[in-house]
Design an enzyme around this catalytic site. Structure first.
Site, short mmCIF file in Angstrom:
data_model
loop_
_atom_site.label_atom_id
_atom_site.label_comp_id
_atom_site.label_asym_id
_atom_site.label_seq_id
_atom_site.Cartn_x
_atom_site.Cartn_y
_atom_site.Cartn_z
N GLN A 60 1.77 -6.34 -3.19
CA GLN A 60 2.26 -6.33 -1.79
C GLN A 60 3.61 -5.58 -1.74
OE1 GLN A 60 1.24 -9.42 -3.57
NE2 GLN A 60 -0.77 -8.65 -2.79
N ASP A 81 0.94 -1.35 -0.03
CA ASP A 81 -0.08 0.09 -0.04
C ASP A 81 0.73 1.30 -0.33
OD1 ASP A 81 -2.22 -1.67 -0.05
OD2 ASP A 81 -2.27 -1.54 2.31
N GLU A 82 2.22 1.29 -0.86
CA GLU A 82 2.86 2.29 -0.68
C GLU A 82 2.43 3.49 -1.64
OE1 GLU A 82 3.77 -0.65 -1.26
OE2 GLU A 82 5.06 -1.44 0.27
N ASP A 87 2.70 14.78 1.74
CA ASP A 87 1.76 15.76 2.33
C ASP A 87 1.03 15.25 3.44
OD1 ASP A 87 0.81 13.76 0.50
OD2 ASP A 87 -0.99 14.45 0.96
N GLY A 107 -4.37 -4.29 -4.15
CA GLY A 107 -5.71 -3.08 -4.05
C GLY A 107 -4.78 -1.95 -4.52
N THR A 155 -4.71 1.86 -5.86
CA THR A 155 -5.49 2.90 -6.28
C THR A 155 -4.93 4.12 -7.22
OG1 THR A 155 -6.21 2.58 -3.84
CG2 THR A 155 -6.95 4.55 -4.99
N LYS A 210 1.79 1.98 -5.14
CA LYS A 210 2.34 1.58 -6.42
C LYS A 210 1.34 1.69 -7.52
CE LYS A 210 2.47 -2.61 -4.41
NZ LYS A 210 2.00 -2.14 -2.89
P1 GDP Z 1 -0.62 0.26 -3.43
O1 GDP Z 1 -1.42 -0.79 -3.10
O2 GDP Z 1 0.72 0.44 -3.21
O3 GDP Z 1 -1.21 0.66 -5.13
O4 GDP Z 1 -1.49 1.43 -2.72
P2 GDP Z 1 -2.84 1.68 -2.17
O5 GDP Z 1 -3.60 2.27 -3.50
O6 GDP Z 1 -3.46 0.50 -1.44
O7 GDP Z 1 -2.69 2.74 -1.24
C1 GDP Z 1 -2.22 4.18 -1.39
C2 GDP Z 1 -3.25 5.20 -1.08
O8 GDP Z 1 -2.49 6.53 -1.15
C3 GDP Z 1 -4.31 5.22 -2.08
O9 GDP Z 1 -5.37 5.81 -1.63
C4 GDP Z 1 -3.76 6.58 -3.00
O10 GDP Z 1 -4.63 7.22 -3.73
C5 GDP Z 1 -3.34 7.41 -1.89
N1 GDP Z 1 -2.03 8.20 -2.28
C6 GDP Z 1 -1.07 7.82 -3.18
N2 GDP Z 1 0.09 8.68 -3.23
C7 GDP Z 1 -0.21 9.80 -2.47
C8 GDP Z 1 0.12 10.88 -1.91
O11 GDP Z 1 1.26 11.31 -2.47
N3 GDP Z 1 -0.49 11.69 -1.08
C9 GDP Z 1 -1.70 11.31 -0.62
N4 GDP Z 1 -2.52 11.71 0.26
N5 GDP Z 1 -2.33 10.18 -0.86
C10 GDP Z 1 -1.52 9.57 -1.94
P1 IMO Z 2 -0.83 -4.18 -2.30
O1 IMO Z 2 -0.60 -4.62 -3.58
C1 IMO Z 2 -1.02 -4.68 1.92
C2 IMO Z 2 -0.89 -8.63 3.59
C3 IMO Z 2 -2.40 -9.17 4.24
C4 IMO Z 2 -1.94 -10.09 5.06
C5 IMO Z 2 -0.67 -10.85 4.38
C6 IMO Z 2 -1.02 -12.06 3.80
O2 IMO Z 2 -2.24 -3.33 -2.46
O3 IMO Z 2 0.18 -3.48 -1.54
P2 IMO Z 2 -2.59 -12.73 1.79
O4 IMO Z 2 -4.13 -12.34 1.36
O5 IMO Z 2 -1.80 -12.16 0.72
O6 IMO Z 2 -2.40 -14.33 2.04
O7 IMO Z 2 -2.25 -12.21 3.01
O8 IMO Z 2 -0.27 -9.89 3.61
N1 IMO Z 2 -1.37 -8.25 1.97
C7 IMO Z 2 -1.35 -6.99 1.89
N2 IMO Z 2 -1.07 -5.78 2.80
N3 IMO Z 2 -1.09 -4.38 0.78
C8 IMO Z 2 -1.27 -5.53 0.01
O9 IMO Z 2 -1.14 -5.68 -1.56
C9 IMO Z 2 -1.55 -7.00 0.45
N4 IMO Z 2 -1.74 -8.17 0.24
C10 IMO Z 2 -1.52 -8.79 1.09
O10 IMO Z 2 -3.09 -8.05 4.95
O11 IMO Z 2 -1.08 -9.35 6.38
MG MG Z 3 -3.04 -1.45 -1.90
#
Ligand code: GDP
Ligand code: IMO
Ligand code: MG
Length: 424
Positions: free
Chosen positions: A223, A13-14, A332, A40, A42, A16
């Site tokens: 991940q 959830d960085e 931010d 997931g 976004t 990506k």
């Molecule tokens: P991913 O799984 O690595 O693609 O990351 P996620 O989508 O799960 O989570 C990242 C969240 O941070 C999403 O809701 C993005 O819209 C949001 N996001 C990404 N970059 C930024 C940023 O620079 N600032 C803020 N406030 N939100 C961001």
């Molecule tokens: P994105 O691509 C954050 C975590 C789950 C759990 C562990 C194992 O959005 O960064 P799994 O269902 O893969 O067997 O769960 O890994 N996990 C994630 N955490 N972002 C993800 O994907 C994740 N996909 C799995 O919460 O701790």
């Molecule tokens: Mg994610």
């Protein structure tokens, strides 16, 4: 920039998705190489928000060929639903290519995932319950069913029947569940074959040809490094290799094909699910990070855990993946804090550590050693040039670069496409 890996440098959830979306503007191909719909990702474009679990984020650009490679596990129903959602929103998905060697997530994988978590009780991993672990288990046990099996109904039924002999014994005798019906599953899954057929191909060859032709290819990790089954905080990990090595095995290309490896890192740190997290903040500061950063899982809606940036863990990610750059996201969010802490080492069981500990007992007892930097307390969401950032924000970034000996070449200051600073 020909073949670039974009992967998570933390626990997922960085950001990506938004990063791959950024690079896709000038890319020809975007490739998911591991994981499944546990991801997931976004992407925010003006008023529109896309949450993608299986389709590479490059799909939003019509010139990009999105590829789901062999190292992934695919839930066909979830994938088809995602494609339908995209089509409804005006996004073309006809260029999508899916590996015939990717493994299928079967209904019994989802069931096992949920039941195994329940049985683990207090020790549960907190999986996404999408069947990821059980699907990869079958892959490595050589009893998995692959995408190509969908196009040979006899083979599909034979493999399924064989698999269910064992699965049903486990479901009924170990977990006290009802058995699953092979015919029902076969009817459902074979029904997806026709819809998937146009997308399925030899993706290893496709990606190789693209790289050979000098096309621009972006690899999109799911991940993150610390969730890697070999290099993460085992057993609180996912069941694949989201690290750079996973790109090679998961796509079927060699290391010489790769030009750049970009690690995506938040300016702070979050984790969803259980497991060690040395800089976790269980106080008001953590709550503020979660609120301001909207730190709730895309897939499960779960509240994420939050804490200060951990450069020991990030240094580890730099090493494991040979990161050439960091893409720092969500800077931010830190504008709200008077001072900002960064973990630069740990103490654990009476010893000091500057490298990420391999021993789980050590990791569990880690107490962060912090450096405190001044905050900037200024809205930076409209800043578009590095030199225009407050000097404290620049100081924070340069501190991270110094610690990692790796440049932060991109910094994002908001979720939207243009809320981004490029330094090269
Ligand atoms: P991913 O799984 O690595 O693609 O990351 P996620 O989508 O799960 O989570 C990242 C969240 O941070 C999403 O809701 C993005 O819209 C949001 N996001 C990404 N970059 C930024 C940023 O620079 N600032 C803020 N406030 N939100 C961001
Ligand atoms: P994105 O691509 C954050 C975590 C789950 C759990 C562990 C194992 O959005 O960064 P799994 O269902 O893969 O067997 O769960 O890994 N996990 C994630 N955490 N972002 C993800 O994907 C994740 N996909 C799995 O919460 O701790
Ligand atoms: Mg994610």
């Amino acid at each position: 920039m020909t073949a670039t890996i974009v992967l998570g440098a933390q626990w997922g959830d960085e950001g990506k998705g938004r990063v791959v979306d950024h690079f896709s503007k000038n890319a020809d191909m975007a490739v998911r190489f591991q994981g499944g719909n546990n991801a997931g990702h976004t992407i925010v474009i003006g008023e529109e928000k896309f949450a993608l679990s299986m389709t590479p984020s490059g799909v939003l650009y019509p010139h990009v060929t999105p590829v789901i490679a062999s190292g992934t596990v695919i839930d066909p129903k979830a994938l088809l639903n995602e494609l339908a959602m995209l089509n409804e929103r005006g996004i073309t998905t006809s260029k999508l290519r899916i590996s015939s060697n990717a493994h299928l997530i079967m209904p019994y994988h989802r069931k096992m995932d949920a039941i195994q978590e329940r049985y683990l009780g207090r020790n549960q991993i907190g999986t996404t319950k999408k069947g990821i672990g059980p699907a990869y288990t079958d892959k490595f046990a050589r009893s998995g069913i692959r995408v190509q099996d969908l196009f040979d109904p006899k083979i599909f039924r034979d493999k399924l029947t064989l698999s269910l002999v064992e699965k049903n014994k486990i479901l009924t005798r170990v977990y006290n569940q009802l058995p699953m019906d092979a015919d029902e599953i076969a009817t459902e899954y074979l029904g997806y074959a026709e819809q998937l057929m146009p997308f399925v191909t030899d993706t290893s060859l496709l990606v190789w040809e693209a790289i050979n032709d000098g096309k621009t290819v972006v690899f999109e990790g799911g991940q993150g490094t610390l969730l890697d089954v070999d290099h993460g905080t085992y057993p609180f990990v996912t069941s694949s290799n989201p690290t750079a090595g996973g790109v090679l095995t998961g796509t079927g290309i060699g290391p010489k094909a790769i030009d750049e490896v970009i690690g995506v890192s938040k300016a702070y740190l979050t984790r969803v699910g259980t497991g060690p997290f040395p800089t976790e903040l269980l106080d008001e500061t953590g709550d503020r990070m979660i609120d301001l950063g909207h730190e709730y899982g895309v897939v499960t809606g779960r509240r994420r855990r939050a804490g200060w940036l951990d450069v020991v863990a990030l240094r580890y990610a730099v090493r494991i993946n040979s990161l050439t750059s960091i893409f720092l996201t969500k800077l931010d969010i830190l504008s709200a804090f008077d001072e900002i802490k960064v973990c630069v080492g740990y103490t654990s069981l009476g010893e000091q550590y500057s490298e990420f500990p391999r021993q789980q007992r050590v990791l569990y007892n880690c107490q962060p050693i912090y450096e405190t930097l001044p905050g900037w307390r200024t809205d930076i969401t409209d800043t578009r040039a590095y030199v225009d950032l407050p000097k404290e924000a620049q100081q924070y970034i340069e501190f991270i670069e110094d610690q990692l000996r790796t440049p932060c070449d991109w910094i994002s200051v908001g979720p939207e496409r243009e809320q981004l600073l490029t330094r090269r």
